[in-house]
Write a protein that holds these residues in place. Structure first.
Motif, PDB file in Angstrom:
ATOM      1  N   VAL A 118      -5.467  70.218 -41.385  1.00  0.00           N
ATOM      2  CA  VAL A 118      -5.717  69.250 -40.301  1.00  0.00           C
ATOM      3  C   VAL A 118      -5.099  67.898 -40.643  1.00  0.00           C
ATOM      4  O   VAL A 118      -4.487  67.240 -39.792  1.00  0.00           O
ATOM      5  CB  VAL A 118      -7.230  69.112 -40.051  1.00  0.00           C
ATOM      6  CG1 VAL A 118      -7.512  67.956 -39.088  1.00  0.00           C
ATOM      7  CG2 VAL A 118      -7.808  70.411 -39.498  1.00  0.00           C
ATOM      8  N   LEU A 119      -5.235  67.475 -41.902  1.00  0.00           N
ATOM      9  CA  LEU A 119      -4.716  66.176 -42.312  1.00  0.00           C
ATOM     10  C   LEU A 119      -3.196  66.093 -42.224  1.00  0.00           C
ATOM     11  O   LEU A 119      -2.637  64.989 -42.160  1.00  0.00           O
ATOM     12  CB  LEU A 119      -5.164  65.852 -43.745  1.00  0.00           C
ATOM     13  CG  LEU A 119      -6.652  65.515 -43.918  1.00  0.00           C
ATOM     14  CD1 LEU A 119      -7.014  65.457 -45.397  1.00  0.00           C
ATOM     15  CD2 LEU A 119      -6.991  64.195 -43.238  1.00  0.00           C
ATOM     16  N   SER A 120      -2.529  67.239 -42.219  1.00  0.00           N
ATOM     17  CA  SER A 120      -1.071  67.220 -42.072  1.00  0.00           C
ATOM     18  C   SER A 120      -0.638  66.792 -40.674  1.00  0.00           C
ATOM     19  O   SER A 120       0.521  66.447 -40.445  1.00  0.00           O
ATOM     20  CB  SER A 120      -0.492  68.608 -42.387  1.00  0.00           C
ATOM     21  OG  SER A 120      -0.912  69.560 -41.413  1.00  0.00           O
TER      22      SER A 120
ATOM     23  N   PHE B 207      -7.038  62.919 -36.495  1.00  0.00           N
ATOM     24  CA  PHE B 207      -8.207  62.047 -36.626  1.00  0.00           C
ATOM     25  C   PHE B 207      -8.084  60.854 -35.684  1.00  0.00           C
ATOM     26  O   PHE B 207      -7.001  60.304 -35.502  1.00  0.00           O
ATOM     27  CB  PHE B 207      -8.345  61.551 -38.065  1.00  0.00           C
ATOM     28  CG  PHE B 207      -8.997  62.544 -38.987  1.00  0.00           C
ATOM     29  CD1 PHE B 207     -10.311  62.374 -39.389  1.00  0.00           C
ATOM     30  CD2 PHE B 207      -8.299  63.648 -39.443  1.00  0.00           C
ATOM     31  CE1 PHE B 207     -10.906  63.282 -40.248  1.00  0.00           C
ATOM     32  CE2 PHE B 207      -8.877  64.568 -40.299  1.00  0.00           C
ATOM     33  CZ  PHE B 207     -10.201  64.394 -40.702  1.00  0.00           C
ATOM     34  N   ALA B 208      -9.226  60.459 -35.114  1.00  0.00           N
ATOM     35  CA  ALA B 208      -9.287  59.282 -34.240  1.00  0.00           C
ATOM     36  C   ALA B 208     -10.347  58.333 -34.772  1.00  0.00           C
ATOM     37  O   ALA B 208     -11.292  58.764 -35.457  1.00  0.00           O
ATOM     38  CB  ALA B 208      -9.633  59.698 -32.810  1.00  0.00           C
ATOM     39  N   PRO B 209     -10.235  57.038 -34.503  1.00  0.00           N
ATOM     40  CA  PRO B 209     -11.258  56.097 -34.974  1.00  0.00           C
ATOM     41  C   PRO B 209     -12.660  56.554 -34.599  1.00  0.00           C
ATOM     42  O   PRO B 209     -12.890  57.019 -33.472  1.00  0.00           O
ATOM     43  CB  PRO B 209     -10.882  54.788 -34.273  1.00  0.00           C
ATOM     44  CG  PRO B 209      -9.402  54.896 -34.082  1.00  0.00           C
ATOM     45  CD  PRO B 209      -9.150  56.349 -33.778  1.00  0.00           C
ATOM     46  N   TYR B 210     -13.563  56.427 -35.534  1.00  0.00           N
ATOM     47  CA  TYR B 210     -14.933  56.861 -35.282  1.00  0.00           C
ATOM     48  C   TYR B 210     -15.553  56.090 -34.119  1.00  0.00           C
ATOM     49  O   TYR B 210     -16.277  56.646 -33.305  1.00  0.00           O
ATOM     50  CB  TYR B 210     -15.773  56.676 -36.544  1.00  0.00           C
ATOM     51  CG  TYR B 210     -17.176  57.194 -36.402  1.00  0.00           C
ATOM     52  CD1 TYR B 210     -17.463  58.532 -36.594  1.00  0.00           C
ATOM     53  CD2 TYR B 210     -18.215  56.340 -36.051  1.00  0.00           C
ATOM     54  CE1 TYR B 210     -18.755  59.015 -36.439  1.00  0.00           C
ATOM     55  CE2 TYR B 210     -19.500  56.808 -35.890  1.00  0.00           C
ATOM     56  CZ  TYR B 210     -19.766  58.154 -36.081  1.00  0.00           C
ATOM     57  OH  TYR B 210     -21.046  58.622 -35.912  1.00  0.00           O
ATOM     58  N   ILE B 211     -15.284  54.805 -34.050  1.00  0.00           N
ATOM     59  CA  ILE B 211     -15.800  53.979 -32.955  1.00  0.00           C
ATOM     60  C   ILE B 211     -14.630  53.606 -32.060  1.00  0.00           C
ATOM     61  O   ILE B 211     -13.748  52.843 -32.468  1.00  0.00           O
ATOM     62  CB  ILE B 211     -16.502  52.713 -33.481  1.00  0.00           C
ATOM     63  CG1 ILE B 211     -17.677  53.112 -34.382  1.00  0.00           C
ATOM     64  CG2 ILE B 211     -16.988  51.852 -32.328  1.00  0.00           C
ATOM     65  CD1 ILE B 211     -18.402  51.940 -34.993  1.00  0.00           C
ATOM     66  N   GLU B 212     -14.613  54.163 -30.867  1.00  0.00           N
ATOM     67  CA  GLU B 212     -13.531  53.914 -29.927  1.00  0.00           C
ATOM     68  C   GLU B 212     -14.045  53.083 -28.757  1.00  0.00           C
ATOM     69  O   GLU B 212     -15.163  53.287 -28.261  1.00  0.00           O
ATOM     70  CB  GLU B 212     -12.958  55.237 -29.416  1.00  0.00           C
ATOM     71  CG  GLU B 212     -12.296  56.068 -30.500  1.00  0.00           C
ATOM     72  CD  GLU B 212     -11.656  57.331 -29.962  1.00  0.00           C
ATOM     73  OE1 GLU B 212     -10.413  57.369 -29.867  1.00  0.00           O
ATOM     74  OE2 GLU B 212     -12.398  58.272 -29.630  1.00  0.00           O
ATOM     75  N   GLY B 213     -13.237  52.128 -28.308  1.00  0.00           N
ATOM     76  CA  GLY B 213     -13.614  51.274 -27.196  1.00  0.00           C
ATOM     77  C   GLY B 213     -13.642  52.013 -25.878  1.00  0.00           C
ATOM     78  O   GLY B 213     -12.893  52.966 -25.660  1.00  0.00           O
TER      79      GLY B 213
ATOM     80  N   TRP C  76     -12.013  54.175 -40.582  1.00  0.00           N
ATOM     81  CA  TRP C  76     -13.148  55.103 -40.479  1.00  0.00           C
ATOM     82  C   TRP C  76     -12.865  55.994 -39.293  1.00  0.00           C
ATOM     83  O   TRP C  76     -12.925  55.552 -38.144  1.00  0.00           O
ATOM     84  CB  TRP C  76     -14.450  54.330 -40.310  1.00  0.00           C
ATOM     85  CG  TRP C  76     -15.680  55.197 -40.249  1.00  0.00           C
ATOM     86  CD1 TRP C  76     -15.828  56.461 -40.730  1.00  0.00           C
ATOM     87  CD2 TRP C  76     -16.951  54.844 -39.679  1.00  0.00           C
ATOM     88  NE1 TRP C  76     -17.098  56.932 -40.494  1.00  0.00           N
ATOM     89  CE2 TRP C  76     -17.809  55.960 -39.858  1.00  0.00           C
ATOM     90  CE3 TRP C  76     -17.436  53.700 -39.045  1.00  0.00           C
ATOM     91  CZ2 TRP C  76     -19.133  55.945 -39.414  1.00  0.00           C
ATOM     92  CZ3 TRP C  76     -18.747  53.701 -38.607  1.00  0.00           C
ATOM     93  CH2 TRP C  76     -19.595  54.800 -38.792  1.00  0.00           C
ATOM     94  N   SER C  77     -12.516  57.240 -39.573  1.00  0.00           N
ATOM     95  CA  SER C  77     -12.043  58.136 -38.525  1.00  0.00           C
ATOM     96  C   SER C  77     -12.797  59.448 -38.547  1.00  0.00           C
ATOM     97  O   SER C  77     -13.503  59.773 -39.518  1.00  0.00           O
ATOM     98  CB  SER C  77     -10.537  58.409 -38.692  1.00  0.00           C
ATOM     99  OG  SER C  77      -9.793  57.213 -38.592  1.00  0.00           O
TER     100      SER C  77
ATOM    101  N   LEU D  77     -18.413  67.194 -37.635  1.00  0.00           N
ATOM    102  CA  LEU D  77     -17.143  66.515 -37.788  1.00  0.00           C
ATOM    103  C   LEU D  77     -16.767  66.326 -39.242  1.00  0.00           C
ATOM    104  O   LEU D  77     -17.617  66.408 -40.140  1.00  0.00           O
ATOM    105  CB  LEU D  77     -17.196  65.145 -37.116  1.00  0.00           C
ATOM    106  CG  LEU D  77     -18.229  64.155 -37.696  1.00  0.00           C
ATOM    107  CD1 LEU D  77     -17.652  62.747 -37.730  1.00  0.00           C
ATOM    108  CD2 LEU D  77     -19.508  64.182 -36.850  1.00  0.00           C
ATOM    109  N   PHE D  78     -15.500  66.078 -39.466  1.00  0.00           N
ATOM    110  CA  PHE D  78     -15.017  65.555 -40.735  1.00  0.00           C
ATOM    111  C   PHE D  78     -14.945  64.041 -40.595  1.00  0.00           C
ATOM    112  O   PHE D  78     -14.324  63.524 -39.660  1.00  0.00           O
ATOM    113  CB  PHE D  78     -13.641  66.120 -41.084  1.00  0.00           C
ATOM    114  CG  PHE D  78     -13.651  67.565 -41.495  1.00  0.00           C
ATOM    115  CD1 PHE D  78     -14.076  67.932 -42.759  1.00  0.00           C
ATOM    116  CD2 PHE D  78     -13.232  68.556 -40.618  1.00  0.00           C
ATOM    117  CE1 PHE D  78     -14.086  69.257 -43.152  1.00  0.00           C
ATOM    118  CE2 PHE D  78     -13.236  69.887 -40.996  1.00  0.00           C
ATOM    119  CZ  PHE D  78     -13.674  70.245 -42.265  1.00  0.00           C
ATOM    120  N   SER D  79     -15.595  63.342 -41.508  1.00  0.00           N
ATOM    121  CA  SER D  79     -15.633  61.877 -41.484  1.00  0.00           C
ATOM    122  C   SER D  79     -14.740  61.353 -42.601  1.00  0.00           C
ATOM    123  O   SER D  79     -14.945  61.677 -43.777  1.00  0.00           O
ATOM    124  CB  SER D  79     -17.061  61.383 -41.672  1.00  0.00           C
ATOM    125  OG  SER D  79     -17.103  59.976 -41.794  1.00  0.00           O
ATOM    126  N   LEU D  80     -13.776  60.522 -42.229  1.00  0.00           N
ATOM    127  CA  LEU D  80     -12.757  60.026 -43.156  1.00  0.00           C
ATOM    128  C   LEU D  80     -12.925  58.527 -43.371  1.00  0.00           C
ATOM    129  O   LEU D  80     -13.055  57.763 -42.413  1.00  0.00           O
ATOM    130  CB  LEU D  80     -11.376  60.351 -42.593  1.00  0.00           C
ATOM    131  CG  LEU D  80     -10.126  59.937 -43.377  1.00  0.00           C
ATOM    132  CD1 LEU D  80      -8.974  60.897 -43.052  1.00  0.00           C
ATOM    133  CD2 LEU D  80      -9.698  58.512 -43.069  1.00  0.00           C
TER     134      LEU D  80
END
Length: 393
Positions: free
Chosen positions: A213-215, A220-226, A244-245, A286-289
């Motif tokens: 997935v990381l490739s 990944f998207a920002p954990y907090i999105e506007g 923080w994604s 989820l995977f939290s990065l």
């Protein structure tokens, strides 16, 4: 403040200026003139106490502190001076009691005048010193009785730290829903969740799927999105911050089918977990990065009917997690469960990326019937008003 031809404010300013200039005798004369003219208040007695201190007149200092506290018993400046006197006399308990009154009155981070800020800092330092000395004495007495304090995860040892002021007490603070009479547990005993064995055993398979997935840079998207219809209150600079994604397998009760297809072994490992199924609410998996140097600031979760679980999958050194008054370091391939409605925060102090698998489970204290009732409640809320509020972890 003016009476009978006296401008007490001007007189106090002049006395204060004399004190600041190092002329304590003139300052004391000025403050006494205000008292003689009927301008008595706690601040004037505080000025007398400071002038007397500079003049090394202990009797006048003591009288001034006493008279000032009679007028204003919760004056923080006078209370600290009183505590200082007890400390000098070797009465540590009385000194600590007075310092602690002030510390309870003034919250952490409060904006204070420079003189009071310095005095409060001294009070905190003295209280910390007293707490350490008290703890050392008690530890020695316990050891003599055959009671040896254990480590971070020993409950009695943590109770001892609370008693001696080394730890703060934290409680559940759910933002949306509070189920009553649930225990206040920060980190749960791993032995309560034998199904975690299967998750931990799959760590290598989960990591392999994650690396794939990381490739994909866009995975990944920002954990907090506007969102356009929400206030943009970004106090901690986390909004749309990729440091923080998240990569969701399930989000707010909805499966992300394409993502699930990329992580079949991860989902299989979670098959035995007691994961809530609440329409448009739960689960979230989820995977939290966290990127290097990232800090997730203190916060608390929404509902206390669930626990949050972590399994570290990519774990550099220097990564820590705090729940309430306990700080732990993740261990590779070791899962834990915690109550996210208790104040918590996370750090990645390394130079590498950290990734954990994160999911939610029912609290073990809830009966099957109570789980059904909670599920019905939140689905009824949605049926009633048609809302689908955010339910992010």
């Amino acid at each position: 403040m003016q009476a009978s031809g006296f401008d007490f404010r001007q007189m106090a300013a002049e006395a204060g200026a004399a004190l600041n200039d190092g002329n304590a005798a003139a300052a004391l004369t000025g403050f006494r003139a205000i008292l003689a003219a009927g301008g008595e208040d706690a601040s004037i007695w505080y000025g007398v106490a400071l002038a007397a201190t500079a003049l090394e007149d202990h009797a006048v200092r003591t009288e001034a502190i006493t008279r000032g506290l009679e007028l204003e018993p919760h004056n923080p400046r006078l209370l600290i001076l009183k505590a200082d006197d007890y400390a000098l006399a070797g009465n540590d308990r009385a000194a600590a009691a007075h310092y602690n009154i002030v510390l309870r009155m003034i919250p952490d981070g409060a904006q204070l005048p420079p003189d009071l800020e310095k005095a409060v800092a001294r009070a905190r330092l003295k209280c910390s010193q007293y707490a350490g000395e008290y703890a050392d004495k008690l530890s020695a007495r316990l050891a003599a009785k055959g009671v040896v304090l254990g480590g971070e995860r020993d409950r009695f040892s943590r109770s001892f730290d609370v008693l001696t002021g080394k730890r703060q007490i934290f409680y559940q603070e759910p933002k949306v829903y509070n189920f009553p009479e649930l225990p206040q547990v920060q980190f749960y005993d791993r032995a309560m969740f034998p199904w975690m064995d299967r998750v931990e055993a799959a760590t290598d398979d989960i990591r392999a799927e994650l690396i794939e997935v990381l490739s994909d840079d866009a995975a990944f998207a920002p954990y907090i999105e506007g969102k356009k219809d929400r206030p943009q209150n970004d106090v901690h600079k986390l909004l749309n911050n990729p440091a923080w994604s998240a990569f969701y397998l399930w989000k707010n009760g909805r499966p992300i089918e394409d993502n699930i297809a990329r992580c079949p072994k991860t989902m299989a490992a979670l098959a035995g977990a007691p994961i809530p199924q609440i329409r448009h609410r739960s689960p979230s998996i989820l995977f939290s990065l966290m990127k290097p140097g990232m800090h997730i600031p203190p916060h608390s979760g929404l509902v206390n009917t669930r626990l949050i679980c972590h399994l570290p999958v990519i774990l550099p050194e220097g990564c820590e997690f705090r729940v309430g008054n306990e700080i732990r370091q993740w261990e590779m391939g070791k899962a834990w469960a915690f109550d996210d409605t208790i104040n918590h925060e996370a750090w990645n102090r390394s130079n590498e990326t950290r990734v954990i698998l994160l999911w939610e489970i029912w609290r073990p204290e809830l009966t099957p019937r109570e789980r059904e009732q909670v599920t019905a409640l939140f689905e009824a809320i949605e049926d009633e008003d048609g809302r689908r509020p955010d339910w992010d972890i």
